[in-house]
Design a protein around this motif. Structure first.
Motif, PDB file in Angstrom:
ATOM      1  N   VAL A   6      25.701 -62.823   8.985  1.00  0.00           N
ATOM      2  CA  VAL A   6      24.660 -62.346   9.888  1.00  0.00           C
ATOM      3  C   VAL A   6      25.247 -61.221  10.722  1.00  0.00           C
ATOM      4  O   VAL A   6      26.244 -61.410  11.424  1.00  0.00           O
ATOM      5  N   MET A   7      24.656 -60.045  10.628  1.00  0.00           N
ATOM      6  CA  MET A   7      25.136 -58.878  11.361  1.00  0.00           C
ATOM      7  C   MET A   7      24.226 -58.621  12.548  1.00  0.00           C
ATOM      8  O   MET A   7      23.003 -58.740  12.446  1.00  0.00           O
ATOM      9  N   VAL A   8      24.806 -58.268  13.694  1.00  0.00           N
ATOM     10  CA  VAL A   8      24.011 -58.008  14.886  1.00  0.00           C
ATOM     11  C   VAL A   8      24.420 -56.680  15.499  1.00  0.00           C
ATOM     12  O   VAL A   8      25.612 -56.383  15.642  1.00  0.00           O
ATOM     13  N   GLU A  33      29.228 -66.116   8.591  1.00  0.00           N
ATOM     14  CA  GLU A  33      30.074 -65.267   9.423  1.00  0.00           C
ATOM     15  C   GLU A  33      29.188 -64.391  10.298  1.00  0.00           C
ATOM     16  O   GLU A  33      28.140 -63.899   9.866  1.00  0.00           O
ATOM     17  N   LEU A  34      29.609 -64.197  11.544  1.00  0.00           N
ATOM     18  CA  LEU A  34      28.906 -63.331  12.478  1.00  0.00           C
ATOM     19  C   LEU A  34      29.637 -62.000  12.553  1.00  0.00           C
ATOM     20  O   LEU A  34      30.843 -61.956  12.791  1.00  0.00           O
ATOM     21  N   ARG A 104      25.873 -53.343   3.829  1.00  0.00           N
ATOM     22  CA  ARG A 104      26.318 -53.915   2.548  1.00  0.00           C
ATOM     23  C   ARG A 104      27.019 -55.258   2.736  1.00  0.00           C
ATOM     24  O   ARG A 104      27.102 -56.059   1.814  1.00  0.00           O
ATOM     25  N   ALA A 105      27.538 -55.516   3.946  1.00  0.00           N
ATOM     26  CA  ALA A 105      28.295 -56.741   4.206  1.00  0.00           C
ATOM     27  C   ALA A 105      27.436 -57.877   4.733  1.00  0.00           C
ATOM     28  O   ALA A 105      27.960 -58.955   5.026  1.00  0.00           O
ATOM     29  N   ALA A 106      26.123 -57.678   4.862  1.00  0.00           N
ATOM     30  CA  ALA A 106      25.279 -58.657   5.559  1.00  0.00           C
ATOM     31  C   ALA A 106      24.151 -59.181   4.690  1.00  0.00           C
ATOM     32  O   ALA A 106      23.594 -58.460   3.864  1.00  0.00           O
ATOM     33  N   ASP A 107      23.802 -60.450   4.917  1.00  0.00           N
ATOM     34  CA  ASP A 107      22.602 -61.033   4.328  1.00  0.00           C
ATOM     35  C   ASP A 107      21.390 -60.820   5.231  1.00  0.00           C
ATOM     36  O   ASP A 107      20.260 -60.737   4.747  1.00  0.00           O
ATOM     37  N   LEU A 108      21.634 -60.786   6.532  1.00  0.00           N
ATOM     38  CA  LEU A 108      20.560 -60.659   7.519  1.00  0.00           C
ATOM     39  C   LEU A 108      21.072 -59.805   8.666  1.00  0.00           C
ATOM     40  O   LEU A 108      22.220 -59.974   9.099  1.00  0.00           O
ATOM     41  N   ILE A 109      20.230 -58.911   9.180  1.00  0.00           N
ATOM     42  CA  ILE A 109      20.645 -58.016  10.257  1.00  0.00           C
ATOM     43  C   ILE A 109      19.723 -58.201  11.453  1.00  0.00           C
ATOM     44  O   ILE A 109      18.492 -58.122  11.318  1.00  0.00           O
ATOM     45  N   ARG A 137      18.034 -54.632   3.326  1.00  0.00           N
ATOM     46  CA  ARG A 137      18.321 -55.991   3.782  1.00  0.00           C
ATOM     47  C   ARG A 137      17.191 -56.437   4.714  1.00  0.00           C
ATOM     48  O   ARG A 137      16.561 -55.595   5.357  1.00  0.00           O
ATOM     49  N   PRO A 138      16.965 -57.751   4.826  1.00  0.00           N
ATOM     50  CA  PRO A 138      15.986 -58.203   5.817  1.00  0.00           C
ATOM     51  C   PRO A 138      16.488 -57.913   7.224  1.00  0.00           C
ATOM     52  O   PRO A 138      17.674 -58.053   7.519  1.00  0.00           O
ATOM     53  N   ILE A 139      15.571 -57.500   8.076  1.00  0.00           N
ATOM     54  CA  ILE A 139      15.913 -57.157   9.447  1.00  0.00           C
ATOM     55  C   ILE A 139      15.141 -58.085  10.372  1.00  0.00           C
ATOM     56  O   ILE A 139      13.932 -58.275  10.213  1.00  0.00           O
TER      57      ILE A 139
END
Length: 271
Positions: A6-8, A33-34, A104-109, A137-139
């Motif tokens: 999960v990317m923030v 992973e965050l 590219r490193a995230a499933d969800l942003i 990616r889903p946002i």
């Protein structure tokens, strides 16, 4: 299916901590992973001939960029707590292209819907329009100040399009953990959009889905969606993101535009 990263998007503004806590809660729920991310647009960006700039000014901007990014990282570290599965990524440069690159490193942003009085540094800002259309990616758009997404009751704003089908698939990990999922279609052709098929599809994936059709000819579809989410105590809306490029500027449909700028609850969108 699950989210493993999960990317923030982080900035040192007043709503950054709540956004990181929300993203961290999602990461904990899925054992993911965050990843915190930020870029700061120094005024050097866009110049190719640095020799034409005053060297002292260049050094000041570079030092300021480092300080600003350190401030953003501190905000991320403080809000994310003592998580082992957390990492930080930052850069001097344009925030939106950096986010698109790192997606590219995230499933969800997770990004923030900015409020009117956030006191933020605009040089951290991303263009949510560009992010939605180009991330792949889903946002998840979080309203200002929201620290937790329960996602026990979810509204799926359904329209029989590629974007909506993708949004349903991308949100499946959350839908499967919900107590109630309402697939709603609004408009004169609501009965012909296949909401029952979507609910059936979701049930086969162990999602407790029902349908709510509205043949209303009210042009303000977004307000109907917001009103339904309030009546059903839903804190997440799932929707496709619709738009097309007019040279440099994205031109959005009314519902997509309103969800990006006005959503009172979290909204998961995919283009």
């Amino acid at each position: 299916m699950s989210y493993k990263s999960v990317m923030v998007h982080v900035d040192p503004g007043s709503n950054a901590a709540s956004r990181v806590k929300l993203a961290g809660g999602l990461a904990d729920r899925f054992g993911a992973e965050l990843i915190g991310i930020a870029a700061w647009r120094a005024n050097l960006v866009g110049f190719t001939e640095y020799e034409s700039l005053d060297q002292r000014w260049v050094e000041q901007e570079s030092e300021l960029a480092s300080d600003k990014l350190m401030e953003a990282e501190r905000a991320f570290r403080e809000a994310s707590g003592a998580r082992n599965a957390a990492q930080w990524r930052s850069a001097r440069g344009l925030p939106t292209p950096f986010l698109l690159e790192q997606a590219r490193a995230a499933d969800l942003i997770v990004v923030g819907r900015q409020g009117d009085a956030d006191g933020r540094d605009e040089r951290f800002d991303i263009h949510i329009d560009d992010a939605l259309m180009d991330l792949g990616r889903p946002i998840l758009i979080a309203p200002p100040g929201l620290e937790e997404l329960y996602a026990e009751r979810i509204i799926v704003a359904w329209k029989n399009t590629r974007e909506a089908r993708r949004a349903v698939w991308d949100s499946l990990p959350l839908l499967q953990r919900a107590e109630e999922v309402i697939v709603t279609t609004i408009g004169k052709d609501a009965a012909h959009q296949g909401a029952d098929d979507v609910a059936g599809y979701l049930k086969r994936h162990d999602v407790p889905a029902t349908t709510k059709l509205s043949a209303s000819d009210d042009p303000d579809v977004t307000q109907e969606i917001f009103a339904l989410s309030k009546r059903r105590h839903a804190d997440l809306i799932v929707a496709g993101g619709y738009g097309h490029s007019r040279v440099r500027e994205w031109v959005f449909g009314g519902v997509t535009r309103d969800l990006l700028r006005k959503t009172p609850v979290c909204c998961l969108m995919t283009h």
